[in-house]
Design a protein around this motif. Structure first.
Motif, PDB file in Angstrom:
ATOM      1  N   LEU A  92       7.827  32.712   7.853  1.00 42.13           N
ATOM      2  CA  LEU A  92       6.764  33.709   7.678  1.00 42.13           C
ATOM      3  C   LEU A  92       6.989  34.950   8.544  1.00 42.13           C
ATOM      4  N   ARG A  93       8.136  35.058   9.178  1.00 39.43           N
ATOM      5  CA  ARG A  93       8.373  36.197  10.078  1.00 39.43           C
ATOM      6  C   ARG A  93       8.178  37.532   9.342  1.00 39.43           C
ATOM      7  N   ASP A  94       7.435  38.427   9.988  1.00 43.41           N
ATOM      8  CA  ASP A  94       7.128  39.680   9.288  1.00 43.41           C
ATOM      9  C   ASP A  94       8.094  40.815   9.655  1.00 43.41           C
ATOM     10  N   ASN A  95       9.046  40.512  10.551  1.00 40.36           N
ATOM     11  CA  ASN A  95       9.996  41.579  10.908  1.00 40.36           C
ATOM     12  C   ASN A  95      11.309  41.488  10.129  1.00 40.36           C
ATOM     13  N   TYR A  96      11.391  40.585   9.166  1.00 40.08           N
ATOM     14  CA  TYR A  96      12.579  40.486   8.324  1.00 40.08           C
ATOM     15  C   TYR A  96      12.202  40.550   6.850  1.00 40.08           C
ATOM     16  N   SER A  97      13.057  41.176   6.051  1.00 35.78           N
ATOM     17  CA  SER A  97      12.811  41.260   4.603  1.00 35.78           C
ATOM     18  C   SER A  97      13.168  39.934   3.963  1.00 35.78           C
ATOM     19  N   PRO A  98      12.634  39.675   2.736  1.00 35.20           N
ATOM     20  CA  PRO A  98      13.029  38.450   2.022  1.00 35.20           C
ATOM     21  C   PRO A  98      14.544  38.365   1.859  1.00 35.20           C
ATOM     22  N   GLY A  99      15.198  39.475   1.516  1.00 36.87           N
ATOM     23  CA  GLY A  99      16.655  39.463   1.323  1.00 36.87           C
ATOM     24  C   GLY A  99      17.396  39.036   2.583  1.00 36.87           C
ATOM     25  N   ALA A 111      38.885  62.673  18.958  1.00 35.16           N
ATOM     26  CA  ALA A 111      37.994  63.001  17.837  1.00 35.16           C
ATOM     27  C   ALA A 111      37.932  61.861  16.825  1.00 35.16           C
ATOM     28  N   THR A 112      36.769  61.614  16.301  1.00 34.80           N
ATOM     29  CA  THR A 112      36.633  60.619  15.236  1.00 34.80           C
ATOM     30  C   THR A 112      36.084  61.287  13.995  1.00 34.80           C
ATOM     31  N   SER A 113      36.610  60.900  12.862  1.00 33.61           N
ATOM     32  CA  SER A 113      36.126  61.508  11.623  1.00 33.61           C
ATOM     33  C   SER A 113      34.733  60.960  11.300  1.00 33.61           C
ATOM     34  N   ASN A 114      34.045  61.648  10.431  1.00 34.35           N
ATOM     35  CA  ASN A 114      32.704  61.237  10.031  1.00 34.35           C
ATOM     36  C   ASN A 114      32.654  59.836   9.436  1.00 34.35           C
ATOM     37  N   THR A 115      33.656  59.570   8.566  1.00 30.98           N
ATOM     38  CA  THR A 115      33.648  58.255   7.919  1.00 30.98           C
ATOM     39  C   THR A 115      33.843  57.138   8.942  1.00 30.98           C
ATOM     40  N   ASP A 116      34.721  57.405   9.917  1.00 32.74           N
ATOM     41  CA  ASP A 116      34.943  56.396  10.959  1.00 32.74           C
ATOM     42  C   ASP A 116      33.646  56.040  11.668  1.00 32.74           C
ATOM     43  N   THR A 117      32.912  57.091  12.072  1.00 30.84           N
ATOM     44  CA  THR A 117      31.673  56.833  12.798  1.00 30.84           C
ATOM     45  C   THR A 117      30.674  56.090  11.922  1.00 30.84           C
ATOM     46  N   SER A 118      30.606  56.491  10.661  1.00 35.98           N
ATOM     47  CA  SER A 118      29.593  55.831   9.821  1.00 35.98           C
ATOM     48  C   SER A 118      29.995  54.386   9.535  1.00 35.98           C
ATOM     49  N   ASN A 119      31.321  54.130   9.414  1.00 33.70           N
ATOM     50  CA  ASN A 119      31.760  52.742   9.252  1.00 33.70           C
ATOM     51  C   ASN A 119      31.425  51.902  10.478  1.00 33.70           C
ATOM     52  N   ALA A 120      31.693  52.504  11.628  1.00 36.41           N
ATOM     53  CA  ALA A 120      31.405  51.791  12.875  1.00 36.41           C
ATOM     54  C   ALA A 120      29.928  51.486  12.977  1.00 36.41           C
ATOM     55  N   ARG A 121      29.123  52.451  12.567  1.00 38.64           N
ATOM     56  CA  ARG A 121      27.673  52.248  12.640  1.00 38.64           C
ATOM     57  C   ARG A 121      27.251  51.131  11.685  1.00 38.64           C
ATOM     58  N   LYS A 122      27.829  51.168  10.503  1.00 32.44           N
ATOM     59  CA  LYS A 122      27.521  50.134   9.511  1.00 32.44           C
ATOM     60  C   LYS A 122      27.800  48.739  10.067  1.00 32.44           C
ATOM     61  N   LYS A 123      28.983  48.637  10.703  1.00 33.58           N
ATOM     62  CA  LYS A 123      29.406  47.342  11.233  1.00 33.58           C
ATOM     63  C   LYS A 123      28.443  46.867  12.316  1.00 33.58           C
ATOM     64  N   GLU A 124      27.968  47.842  13.104  1.00 36.02           N
ATOM     65  CA  GLU A 124      27.083  47.498  14.183  1.00 36.02           C
ATOM     66  C   GLU A 124      25.763  46.946  13.645  1.00 36.02           C
ATOM     67  N   VAL A 125      25.258  47.600  12.621  1.00 36.49           N
ATOM     68  CA  VAL A 125      24.013  47.129  12.011  1.00 36.49           C
ATOM     69  C   VAL A 125      24.189  45.714  11.489  1.00 36.49           C
ATOM     70  N   LYS A 126      25.361  45.531  10.836  1.00 35.90           N
ATOM     71  CA  LYS A 126      25.655  44.222  10.270  1.00 35.90           C
ATOM     72  C   LYS A 126      25.658  43.150  11.359  1.00 35.90           C
ATOM     73  N   LYS A 127      26.310  43.501  12.475  1.00 35.49           N
ATOM     74  CA  LYS A 127      26.399  42.575  13.593  1.00 35.49           C
ATOM     75  C   LYS A 127      25.005  42.255  14.115  1.00 35.49           C
ATOM     76  N   GLU A 128      24.233  43.329  14.298  1.00 36.50           N
ATOM     77  CA  GLU A 128      22.891  43.187  14.842  1.00 36.50           C
ATOM     78  C   GLU A 128      22.037  42.263  13.997  1.00 36.50           C
ATOM     79  N   THR A 129      22.128  42.445  12.687  1.00 41.69           N
ATOM     80  CA  THR A 129      21.261  41.658  11.819  1.00 41.69           C
ATOM     81  C   THR A 129      21.900  40.319  11.475  1.00 41.69           C
TER      82      THR A 129
END
Ligand code: 87F
Length: 505
Positions: A347-354, A2-20
């Motif tokens: 000029l890429r339109d799939n990324y935000s200025p930030g 079992a994984t707690s909710n926070t664990d999963t959301s942290n893991a997801r966060k990290k994945e997004v970070k990695k992806e971007t």
């Protein structure tokens, strides 16, 4: 499990970070080694390869290498050095000709022993350096004093099968370099060239890479064993407290002339031996640049070597005239390129200025220009400096002059900041206790020394530990005054010179 909710959301966060690919995981001051590898990859300089110690040099790296190459190549051509290309392979016979000093290097030589499934009749080595490849032909080509000086250089790769910890640019099993090999009738000419080349190496580091270096002479223990004397430029990495040899310029004396029978008939009709030099700098230069200037946001490239000096990013708000902003970005880049700057627009339109800000910060682009609706209305652009984050609004009409000034200020302040950091690490010592304290404090140590080989060996032995032993880096040409009666910090004998000591790469 079992994984707690926070664990999963942290893991997801990290994945997004990695992806971007936004942001670095490691901090320069905390985990320097990991930070360095991460910044090389995330900054798109290096890609790891499936052979340990071999790295892919990506366009972001090669553009820097080519800039350094263009400078050095033009300078040595002014000195009448000619480029050549000798083969990658060398037979065992020829390689062994240099056996006196090759002995220590032998474990690093890589061999080709098979072609297809069949064993080769004679195995051939891959050059670790090209003395043995080139000098038999120097013997053939040099006959009389009119054939001298012979000054050749090659841009090539070499292979040294290192077993110590591989590090991108700094210690790789294959690397790019130039190797210059020259032959003269007299020692005077050779001596002079050694220093002329060393000055070019200083300029590569200080003028292009914005890294302060120390010019000096290597100790007998640290010099190239096959040579007469070795000079070098030495850089320093404050975070690890390690010195790093930046490039070397050797006077080989007549050692190789003896081995390879490189003789000539002098003006008096007598048989004489040539005086030789060899000199090299490698892609290691780029690693030193990453280590010295990089920060927790990524690479920081000095403007003189950055393949993109200015990145222009459109900042279109919801209701703004996107087309007009894009046009302003394009024309800004156009103006800058026409003025001789290396500028690009994202000029890429799939990324935000930030996202784009972080991306180009990671890649170390010296200057960012943002153009939004307000800038458009005010006929201005917003510029942000990579090195210190300074922001300025500059009017469009003075764009070229101001960008020129800002880039040159960044170049200068990167050098000044690096120099200040290095100076803060220099520790002048007089006693063994001070030496050990300074070493443990990651200092670049300047010490009075008796210049005896046994004493240096002894210092090495006494400082051996998990972080590696201390050794001499160089005896700086620029010598502080040595008061009469000064004693060697290690032996207590009369000191002959001030020498830099420390751990090193
Ligand atoms: C590794 C394997 C075999 C360094 C090696 O510095 C031989 C060698 O000779 C070797 N690693 N060296 C010394 C290289 C000396 C010299 N060669 C020309 C230079 C400048 C360029």
């Amino acid at each position: 499990m079992a994984t707690s909710n926070t664990d999963t959301s942290n893991a997801r966060k990290k994945e997004v970070k990695k992806e971007t690919r936004l942001g670095l995981t490691y901090k320069k001051d905390k985990d320097f080694g990991e930070w360095y590898s991460e910044v090389c990859v995330a900054g798109e300089m290096i890609e790891y390869y499936d052979i340990s110690g071999c790295y892919i040099l990506r366009p972001w790296t090669m553009a820097i290498w080519e800039t350094l190459q263009a400078f050095f190549d033009a300078e040595i051509k002014k000195m009448n050095v000619k480029n050549v290309y000798f083969p990658l392979f060398v037979t065992e016979n020829v390689l062994q000709k240099e056996k006196d000093h090759i002995e220590g290097f032998a474990p690093e030589v890589a061999w080709v022993t098979k072609s297809g499934q069949s064993e080769m009749e004679i195995p051939i080595a891959i050059r670790p350096t090209s003395e043995t490849v080139m000098y038999p032909y120097y013997s053939k080509w040099i006959r009389g004093h009119r054939d001298l000086p012979l000054k050749l250089n090659q841009w090539c790769n070499v292979v040294r099968w290192e077993f110590s910890h591989p590090t991108p640019f700094i210690r790789s099993r294959e690397f790019l370099w130039q190797e210059g090999h020259t032959a003269f009738a007299t020692q005077d000419e050779a001596d002079q060239e050694v220093l002329e080349i060393l000055e070019l190496y200083r300029r590569i580091y200080e003028e292009f890479l914005a890294i302060p270096v120390i010019k000096g002479k290597k100790s007998e223990l640290e010099k190239f064993a096959g040579g007469f004397y070795t000079t070098s430029v030495e850089a320093f990495i404050p975070n690890t407290g390690r010195g790093i040899q930046g490039a070397t310029s050797h006077c080989l004396g007549q050692n190789f002339a003896k081995m390879f029978e490189i003789n000539f008939e002098n003006e008096k009709g007598e048989k004489a031996m040539v005086w030789q030099n060899s000199w090299a700098y490698s892609t290691r230069t780029i690693g030193v640049m990453v280590m010295v200037h990089g920060d927790d946001k990524g690479l920081v490239l000095p403007p003189k070597v950055a393949s993109v000096q200015v990145i222009v990013i459109p900042v279109p708000y919801k209701d703004a005239d996107t087309q007009a902003i894009f046009d302003a970005c394009r024309s800004t880049v156009d103006t800058l390129c026409k003025a001789g700057f290396r500028a690009e627009v994202d000029l890429r339109d799939n990324y935000s200025p930030g996202w784009k800000y972080s991306h180009w910060e990671m890649k170390g682009v010296p200057l960012r220009i943002e153009i939004g609706p307000k800038d458009l209305a005010n006929k201005q652009v917003r510029v942000v400096c990579r090195d210190n984050g300074a922001k300025m609004d500059i009017p469009m009409h003075s764009l070229v002059e101001q960008v020129k000034e800002i880039l040159s200020n960044i170049q200068e302040s990167l050098f000044n900041a690096a120099k200040q950091k290095r100076e803060a690490c220099v520790k002048v010592i007089n006693t063994w206790d001070e030496f050990i304290a300074a070493l443990n404090n990651k200092k670049l140590i300047l010490a009075p020394w008796c210049d005896e080989e046994d004493v240096e060996k002894d210092v090495k032995a006494r400082t051996k530990g998990e972080h590696g032993a201390a050794k001499t880096l160089c005896t700086p040409f620029d010598q502080p005054r040595l008061p009469e009666g000064t004693l060697c910090f290690a032996s207590g004998k009369p000191a002959k010179k001030w020498t830099y000591w420390g751990r090193s790469y």
